[in-house]
Design a protein around this motif. Structure first.
Motif, PDB file in Angstrom:
ATOM      1  N   MET A   1      43.206 -80.350   1.716  1.00 59.31           N
ATOM      2  CA  MET A   1      42.160 -79.822   2.610  1.00 59.31           C
ATOM      3  C   MET A   1      41.093 -79.109   1.781  1.00 59.31           C
ATOM      4  SD  MET A   1      42.756 -77.303   5.841  1.00 59.31           S
ATOM      5  CE  MET A   1      41.590 -76.021   6.246  1.00 59.31           C
ATOM      6  N   GLY A   2      39.851 -79.360   2.124  1.00 62.84           N
ATOM      7  CA  GLY A   2      38.762 -78.710   1.392  1.00 62.84           C
ATOM      8  C   GLY A   2      38.626 -77.267   1.838  1.00 62.84           C
ATOM      9  N   THR A   3      37.607 -76.604   1.336  1.00 57.95           N
ATOM     10  CA  THR A   3      37.405 -75.207   1.708  1.00 57.95           C
ATOM     11  C   THR A   3      36.748 -75.103   3.084  1.00 57.95           C
ATOM     12  OG1 THR A   3      35.372 -75.371   0.438  1.00 57.95           O
ATOM     13  CG2 THR A   3      37.233 -74.317  -0.643  1.00 57.95           C
ATOM     14  N   VAL A   4      36.032 -76.141   3.480  1.00 61.58           N
ATOM     15  CA  VAL A   4      35.341 -76.124   4.780  1.00 61.58           C
ATOM     16  C   VAL A   4      36.206 -76.888   5.788  1.00 61.58           C
ATOM     17  CG1 VAL A   4      33.276 -76.886   6.029  1.00 61.58           C
ATOM     18  CG2 VAL A   4      33.069 -76.052   3.672  1.00 61.58           C
ATOM     19  N   PRO A   5      36.609 -76.252   6.900  1.00 62.95           N
ATOM     20  CA  PRO A   5      37.407 -76.988   7.888  1.00 62.95           C
ATOM     21  C   PRO A   5      36.659 -78.237   8.362  1.00 62.95           C
ATOM     22  CG  PRO A   5      37.338 -74.642   8.427  1.00 62.95           C
ATOM     23  CD  PRO A   5      36.362 -74.864   7.311  1.00 62.95           C
ATOM     24  N   PHE A   6      37.367 -79.357   8.369  1.00 60.62           N
ATOM     25  CA  PHE A   6      36.777 -80.640   8.759  1.00 60.62           C
ATOM     26  C   PHE A   6      37.329 -80.967  10.143  1.00 60.62           C
ATOM     27  CE2 PHE A   6      36.604 -85.441   7.937  1.00 60.62           C
ATOM     28  CZ  PHE A   6      35.226 -85.505   8.107  1.00 60.62           C
ATOM     29  N   GLU A 116      31.234 -85.528  15.733  1.00 65.34           N
ATOM     30  CA  GLU A 116      31.442 -85.974  17.114  1.00 65.34           C
ATOM     31  C   GLU A 116      31.780 -87.457  17.093  1.00 65.34           C
ATOM     32  OE1 GLU A 116      29.035 -87.171  21.086  1.00 65.34           O
ATOM     33  OE2 GLU A 116      27.984 -85.921  19.651  1.00 65.34           O
ATOM     34  N   THR A 117      32.974 -87.809  17.570  1.00 65.12           N
ATOM     35  CA  THR A 117      33.452 -89.190  17.556  1.00 65.12           C
ATOM     36  C   THR A 117      34.010 -89.528  18.929  1.00 65.12           C
ATOM     37  OG1 THR A 117      34.121 -88.811  15.262  1.00 65.12           O
ATOM     38  CG2 THR A 117      34.933 -90.804  16.299  1.00 65.12           C
ATOM     39  N   PRO A 118      33.265 -90.287  19.747  1.00 67.21           N
ATOM     40  CA  PRO A 118      33.753 -90.579  21.097  1.00 67.21           C
ATOM     41  C   PRO A 118      35.138 -91.237  21.103  1.00 67.21           C
ATOM     42  CG  PRO A 118      31.443 -91.179  20.906  1.00 67.21           C
ATOM     43  CD  PRO A 118      31.896 -90.788  19.527  1.00 67.21           C
ATOM     44  N   LEU A 119      35.395 -92.164  20.172  1.00 62.00           N
ATOM     45  CA  LEU A 119      36.673 -92.883  20.174  1.00 62.00           C
ATOM     46  C   LEU A 119      37.613 -92.362  19.083  1.00 62.00           C
ATOM     47  CD1 LEU A 119      35.334 -96.498  20.760  1.00 62.00           C
ATOM     48  CD2 LEU A 119      36.440 -95.026  22.432  1.00 62.00           C
ATOM     49  N   LEU A 120      37.634 -91.062  18.922  1.00 63.55           N
ATOM     50  CA  LEU A 120      38.414 -90.440  17.849  1.00 63.55           C
ATOM     51  C   LEU A 120      39.873 -90.882  17.859  1.00 63.55           C
ATOM     52  CD1 LEU A 120      38.520 -88.101  15.677  1.00 63.55           C
ATOM     53  CD2 LEU A 120      39.270 -86.654  17.527  1.00 63.55           C
ATOM     54  N   LEU A 125      41.604 -92.092  14.248  1.00 59.88           N
ATOM     55  CA  LEU A 125      40.926 -91.358  13.176  1.00 59.88           C
ATOM     56  C   LEU A 125      41.357 -89.903  13.066  1.00 59.88           C
ATOM     57  CD1 LEU A 125      37.302 -92.681  13.832  1.00 59.88           C
ATOM     58  CD2 LEU A 125      38.900 -93.460  12.086  1.00 59.88           C
ATOM     59  N   GLU A 126      42.244 -89.448  13.966  1.00 58.71           N
ATOM     60  CA  GLU A 126      42.530 -88.011  13.970  1.00 58.71           C
ATOM     61  C   GLU A 126      43.148 -87.516  12.667  1.00 58.71           C
ATOM     62  OE1 GLU A 126      45.760 -89.646  16.881  1.00 58.71           O
ATOM     63  OE2 GLU A 126      43.882 -90.347  16.015  1.00 58.71           O
ATOM     64  N   GLY A 127      43.829 -88.430  11.941  1.00 58.01           N
ATOM     65  CA  GLY A 127      44.464 -88.028  10.688  1.00 58.01           C
ATOM     66  C   GLY A 127      43.480 -87.612   9.601  1.00 58.01           C
ATOM     67  N   MET A 128      42.217 -88.006   9.769  1.00 56.80           N
ATOM     68  CA  MET A 128      41.177 -87.635   8.782  1.00 56.80           C
ATOM     69  C   MET A 128      40.826 -86.162   8.830  1.00 56.80           C
ATOM     70  SD  MET A 128      38.313 -90.578   9.472  1.00 56.80           S
ATOM     71  CE  MET A 128      37.021 -89.472   8.877  1.00 56.80           C
ATOM     72  N   TYR A 129      41.077 -85.548   9.986  1.00 59.15           N
ATOM     73  CA  TYR A 129      40.538 -84.214  10.231  1.00 59.15           C
ATOM     74  C   TYR A 129      41.581 -83.114  10.077  1.00 59.15           C
ATOM     75  CZ  TYR A 129      36.623 -86.854  12.067  1.00 59.15           C
ATOM     76  OH  TYR A 129      35.576 -87.717  12.182  1.00 59.15           O
ATOM     77  N   ASP A 130      41.107 -81.923   9.728  1.00 58.93           N
ATOM     78  CA  ASP A 130      41.987 -80.756   9.674  1.00 58.93           C
ATOM     79  C   ASP A 130      42.371 -80.320  11.089  1.00 58.93           C
ATOM     80  OD1 ASP A 130      41.651 -80.650   6.880  1.00 58.93           O
ATOM     81  OD2 ASP A 130      39.821 -79.465   7.090  1.00 58.93           O
ATOM     82  N   ALA A 131      41.474 -80.541  12.023  1.00 56.95           N
ATOM     83  CA  ALA A 131      41.727 -80.161  13.419  1.00 56.95           C
ATOM     84  C   ALA A 131      40.833 -81.010  14.315  1.00 56.95           C
ATOM     85  CB  ALA A 131      41.412 -78.682  13.638  1.00 56.95           C
ATOM     86  N   ARG A 170      46.293 -84.625  22.970  1.00 51.96           N
ATOM     87  CA  ARG A 170      46.396 -84.978  21.553  1.00 51.96           C
ATOM     88  C   ARG A 170      45.555 -84.088  20.645  1.00 51.96           C
ATOM     89  NH1 ARG A 170      46.395 -91.538  21.766  1.00 51.96           N
ATOM     90  NH2 ARG A 170      46.414 -91.315  19.512  1.00 51.96           N
ATOM     91  N   ALA A 171      44.645 -83.340  21.223  1.00 55.59           N
ATOM     92  CA  ALA A 171      43.735 -82.524  20.408  1.00 55.59           C
ATOM     93  C   ALA A 171      44.391 -81.216  19.973  1.00 55.59           C
ATOM     94  CB  ALA A 171      42.467 -82.228  21.199  1.00 55.59           C
ATOM     95  N   THR A 172      43.908 -80.672  18.852  1.00 54.67           N
ATOM     96  CA  THR A 172      44.385 -79.366  18.395  1.00 54.67           C
ATOM     97  C   THR A 172      43.903 -78.277  19.345  1.00 54.67           C
ATOM     98  OG1 THR A 172      43.779 -80.242  16.201  1.00 54.67           O
ATOM     99  CG2 THR A 172      44.626 -77.995  16.288  1.00 54.67           C
ATOM    100  N   PHE A 173      42.643 -78.383  19.753  1.00 56.02           N
ATOM    101  CA  PHE A 173      42.032 -77.395  20.647  1.00 56.02           C
ATOM    102  C   PHE A 173      41.373 -78.115  21.819  1.00 56.02           C
ATOM    103  CE2 PHE A 173      41.563 -75.640  16.298  1.00 56.02           C
ATOM    104  CZ  PHE A 173      42.304 -74.470  16.423  1.00 56.02           C
ATOM    105  N   VAL A 174      41.421 -77.478  22.974  1.00 58.59           N
ATOM    106  CA  VAL A 174      40.757 -78.039  24.157  1.00 58.59           C
ATOM    107  C   VAL A 174      39.738 -77.015  24.633  1.00 58.59           C
ATOM    108  CG1 VAL A 174      41.062 -78.887  26.514  1.00 58.59           C
ATOM    109  CG2 VAL A 174      42.827 -79.311  24.798  1.00 58.59           C
TER     110      VAL A 174
END
Length: 197
Positions: A1-6, A116-120, A125-131, A170-174
């Motif tokens: 993970m980088g320093t900036v949350p993705f 912003e990814t409508p079909l995340l 693609l969720e594995g790409m992101y930190d959250a 499925r999301a980390t935050f709603v």
């Protein structure tokens, strides 16, 4: 993970993803809309020439891609849609990767880098992101927003999208986007705080 949350941001039609994206920017995040990236890609010779070769001059009258004509062809069959996705998604992926690198190099660093990814979830693609953040709104609110934009019905099934409930699970935050912009900003600010912790 980088320093900036993705962070990946998604939500159903009319839930207010663009509003949330703009709010995150005001709160100190850098943002990218994959829809905007696709718009830009259609303006490139590479993509224009590919869709014309596939579907003929009618999809790019005067050399300018007509997105509604492309959509008619792409949604005519699963094969056509798969062809278009295989053309666009790797190019979108490159742009997202470049955006993330820019965010990591920025000084001072942004609070988060949000895409912003409508079909995340649909695109896996969720594995790409930190959250991930799912923006949800009351069905009546969504229907009114969609109608205001000329969409008749909020029907995720036809758009091959998960329902907003499935996205929320499925999301980390709603984030609920039924209230005021201030409410939305407060919720998003709290999420950025958690991501920075």
């Amino acid at each position: 993970m980088g320093t900036v949350p993705f962070v990946g941001l998604t939500g159903g039609l009319g839930a207010g993803k663009s509003t949330a994206l703009a709010a995150l920017e005001r709160l100190g995040a850098v943002t990218l809309s994959t829809d905007a990236v696709v718009h830009e890609l259609y303006e490139t010779d590479e993509v224009r020439d590919a869709v014309v070769a596939r579907w003929g001059e009618e999809v790019a009258p005067g050399g300018v891609v007509d997105r509604s004509a492309v959509a008619r062809h792409a949604f005519s069959s699963p094969e056509e849609r798969a062809w278009l996705e295989q053309l666009l998604w790797p190019l979108v992926g490159k742009r997202v990767a470049a955006f993330r690198e820019e965010a990591e190099r920025a000084d001072p660093p942004p609070r988060a880098a949000v895409v912003e990814t409508p079909l995340l979830f649909e695109a896996g693609l969720e594995g790409m992101y930190d959250a991930t953040i799912a923006v949800v709104a009351d069905e009546e609110v969504r229907a009114a927003r969609a109608a205001a934009r000329g969409h008749h019905a909020v029907d995720e099934r036809t758009a091959r999208q998960l329902t907003q409930e499935e996205k929320a699970q499925r999301a980390t935050f709603v984030v609920r986007n039924d209230g005021s912009i201030e409410d939305l900003e407060a919720e998003l600010s709290a999420i950025l705080g958690k991501l920075e912790a």
